[in-house]
Design a protein around this motif. Structure first.
Motif, PDB file in Angstrom:
ATOM      1  N   THR A 180      65.519 -12.394 -56.531  1.00  0.00           N
ATOM      2  CA  THR A 180      65.546 -13.357 -55.420  1.00  0.00           C
ATOM      3  C   THR A 180      64.127 -13.847 -55.120  1.00  0.00           C
ATOM      4  O   THR A 180      63.898 -15.048 -54.957  1.00  0.00           O
ATOM      5  N   LEU A 181      63.183 -12.926 -55.079  1.00  0.00           N
ATOM      6  CA  LEU A 181      61.802 -13.317 -54.767  1.00  0.00           C
ATOM      7  C   LEU A 181      61.209 -14.191 -55.867  1.00  0.00           C
ATOM      8  O   LEU A 181      60.479 -15.142 -55.588  1.00  0.00           O
ATOM      9  N   SER A 182      61.545 -13.894 -57.120  1.00  0.00           N
ATOM     10  CA  SER A 182      61.060 -14.737 -58.231  1.00  0.00           C
ATOM     11  C   SER A 182      61.605 -16.146 -58.096  1.00  0.00           C
ATOM     12  O   SER A 182      60.875 -17.126 -58.246  1.00  0.00           O
ATOM     13  N   ARG A 183      62.900 -16.247 -57.807  1.00  0.00           N
ATOM     14  CA  ARG A 183      63.524 -17.579 -57.688  1.00  0.00           C
ATOM     15  C   ARG A 183      62.885 -18.373 -56.571  1.00  0.00           C
ATOM     16  O   ARG A 183      62.627 -19.572 -56.711  1.00  0.00           O
ATOM     17  N   LYS A 184      62.636 -17.713 -55.452  1.00  0.00           N
ATOM     18  CA  LYS A 184      62.033 -18.419 -54.307  1.00  0.00           C
ATOM     19  C   LYS A 184      60.627 -18.897 -54.653  1.00  0.00           C
ATOM     20  O   LYS A 184      60.235 -20.006 -54.309  1.00  0.00           O
ATOM     21  N   LEU A 185      59.905 -18.053 -55.356  1.00  0.00           N
ATOM     22  CA  LEU A 185      58.543 -18.423 -55.747  1.00  0.00           C
ATOM     23  C   LEU A 185      58.570 -19.631 -56.689  1.00  0.00           C
ATOM     24  O   LEU A 185      57.814 -20.595 -56.507  1.00  0.00           O
ATOM     25  N   LEU A 186      59.461 -19.593 -57.675  1.00  0.00           N
ATOM     26  CA  LEU A 186      59.525 -20.697 -58.645  1.00  0.00           C
ATOM     27  C   LEU A 186      59.944 -21.999 -57.974  1.00  0.00           C
ATOM     28  O   LEU A 186      59.479 -23.078 -58.345  1.00  0.00           O
ATOM     29  N   ALA A 187      60.810 -21.886 -56.957  1.00  0.00           N
ATOM     30  CA  ALA A 187      61.258 -23.091 -56.249  1.00  0.00           C
ATOM     31  C   ALA A 187      60.154 -23.640 -55.340  1.00  0.00           C
ATOM     32  O   ALA A 187      60.073 -24.844 -55.108  1.00  0.00           O
ATOM     33  N   ALA A 188      59.295 -22.751 -54.841  1.00  0.00           N
ATOM     34  CA  ALA A 188      58.282 -23.169 -53.861  1.00  0.00           C
ATOM     35  C   ALA A 188      57.010 -23.698 -54.502  1.00  0.00           C
ATOM     36  O   ALA A 188      56.226 -24.381 -53.850  1.00  0.00           O
ATOM     37  N   ASP A 189      56.780 -23.353 -55.766  1.00  0.00           N
ATOM     38  CA  ASP A 189      55.475 -23.673 -56.358  1.00  0.00           C
ATOM     39  C   ASP A 189      55.665 -24.252 -57.750  1.00  0.00           C
ATOM     40  O   ASP A 189      56.237 -23.612 -58.623  1.00  0.00           O
ATOM     41  N   SER A 195      58.821 -11.288 -47.183  1.00  0.00           N
ATOM     42  CA  SER A 195      58.283 -10.880 -48.492  1.00  0.00           C
ATOM     43  C   SER A 195      57.835 -12.110 -49.275  1.00  0.00           C
ATOM     44  O   SER A 195      56.800 -12.095 -49.936  1.00  0.00           O
ATOM     45  N   HIS A 196      58.621 -13.175 -49.201  1.00  0.00           N
ATOM     46  CA  HIS A 196      58.262 -14.419 -49.906  1.00  0.00           C
ATOM     47  C   HIS A 196      56.920 -14.958 -49.407  1.00  0.00           C
ATOM     48  O   HIS A 196      56.078 -15.373 -50.203  1.00  0.00           O
ATOM     49  N   ARG A 197      56.724 -14.916 -48.084  1.00  0.00           N
ATOM     50  CA  ARG A 197      55.446 -15.384 -47.536  1.00  0.00           C
ATOM     51  C   ARG A 197      54.292 -14.540 -48.072  1.00  0.00           C
ATOM     52  O   ARG A 197      53.220 -15.052 -48.386  1.00  0.00           O
ATOM     53  N   MET A 198      54.538 -13.248 -48.205  1.00  0.00           N
ATOM     54  CA  MET A 198      53.480 -12.367 -48.727  1.00  0.00           C
ATOM     55  C   MET A 198      53.193 -12.669 -50.192  1.00  0.00           C
ATOM     56  O   MET A 198      52.034 -12.685 -50.620  1.00  0.00           O
ATOM     57  N   VAL A 199      54.238 -12.952 -50.951  1.00  0.00           N
ATOM     58  CA  VAL A 199      54.056 -13.303 -52.370  1.00  0.00           C
ATOM     59  C   VAL A 199      53.188 -14.561 -52.483  1.00  0.00           C
ATOM     60  O   VAL A 199      52.244 -14.618 -53.271  1.00  0.00           O
ATOM     61  N   MET A 200      53.495 -15.567 -51.652  1.00  0.00           N
ATOM     62  CA  MET A 200      52.738 -16.823 -51.705  1.00  0.00           C
ATOM     63  C   MET A 200      51.272 -16.598 -51.302  1.00  0.00           C
ATOM     64  O   MET A 200      50.366 -17.224 -51.864  1.00  0.00           O
ATOM     65  N   ALA A 201      51.055 -15.705 -50.346  1.00  0.00           N
ATOM     66  CA  ALA A 201      49.679 -15.417 -49.901  1.00  0.00           C
ATOM     67  C   ALA A 201      48.882 -14.764 -51.030  1.00  0.00           C
ATOM     68  O   ALA A 201      47.713 -15.104 -51.268  1.00  0.00           O
ATOM     69  N   ILE A 202      49.508 -13.861 -51.739  1.00  0.00           N
ATOM     70  CA  ILE A 202      48.836 -13.192 -52.866  1.00  0.00           C
ATOM     71  C   ILE A 202      48.468 -14.226 -53.929  1.00  0.00           C
ATOM     72  O   ILE A 202      47.338 -14.267 -54.422  1.00  0.00           O
TER      73      ILE A 202
END
Ligand code: 5GP
Length: 213
Positions: free
Chosen positions: A26-35, A181-188
């Motif tokens: 889920t987190l990977s998908r959100k990251l790929l969709a956001a960036d 968690s998604h926000r933290m992934v984007m911050a990293i």
């Protein structure tokens, strides 16, 4: 709006590892969709496709013979045996992305991460996702129910082992809430992109800048 300054940089390798069911997909998908500047590395595997999995998107599903040949020809950046199947990362698309300043997201286990750390340490950012409780992990695995119950039991046992490798990662997120968690992934990701050694265009940029001071 003013045009933003673009400083050419080298791409990075963003590894997300976790036991199955910790919410990594889920987190990977959100990251790929956001960036738009990060793409998923599509691994090769000798495992059979699960219902709904698409060849070339989720994995390249290949035979053990083809896998062995790719290893022999050094076409894989890393590889490992997980749950009795072979998995590996094709080398060419990753090297191309890095040179073009694009980032690559990896869903690989600790064994593959260790190999990347040996070969490509400067390009690597390692993130480990932990479930908040053992029950959450169990529930997520059962809900997914794509695997047989014997596979689920095996994966619960394996989770313990996978989790024991958390100290080998740069960042750890306890995935209580997927949005947080998604926000933290984007911050990293944002911070890691700004690391000086990745910003290859800085020398020229600063030279031009100081020339005019
Ligand atoms: P699954 O069969 O559930 O898709 O994946 C099983 C495990 O294999 C997961 O922990 C996943 O991270 C790992 N895996 C998937 N692709 C690769 C790969 O290319 N290399 C390595 N080392 N592990 C992988």
């Amino acid at each position: 709006m003013a045009t933003l300054t673009h400083i050419p940089r080298r791409g990075l390798l963003f590894v997300m590892s976790s036991p199955s069911g910790a919410g990594k997909t889920t987190l990977s998908r959100k990251l790929l969709a956001a960036d738009r500047n990060i793409t998923m590395s599509v691994s090769v595997t000798t495992r059979k496709p699960r219902p709904g999995e698409v060849d070339g998107k989720d994995y390249h599903f290949i035979t053990p013979e083809t896998f062995d040949e790719m290893v022999k020809q050094k076409q894989l950046l890393e590889w490992a045996t997980v749950f009795g199947n072979s998995y590996g990362t094709p080398r060419a698309p990753v090297e191309e992305a890095l040179e073009q300043g694009r980032d690559v997201l990896f869903d690989i286990d600790w064994q593959g991460t260790q190999q990347l750390a040996q070969n490509m340490k400067d390009d690597l950012v390692r993130l480990f996702i932990l479930p908040p409780t053992a029950d959450t992990l169990r529930e997520r695995l059962i809900k997914r129910a794509q695997d047989s119950s014997s596979v689920i039991a095996k994966r619960m046992a394996e989770a313990n082992h996978e989790i024991s490798h958390w100290p080998e990662y740069d960042y750890i997120i306890v995935n209580d809430d997927v949005e947080e968690s998604h926000r933290m992934v984007m911050a990293i990701l944002t911070a890691e992109r700004l690391r000086r050694h990745r910003q290859l265009g800085l020398t020229d940029f600063v030279r031009n800048l100081t020339k005019k001071l």
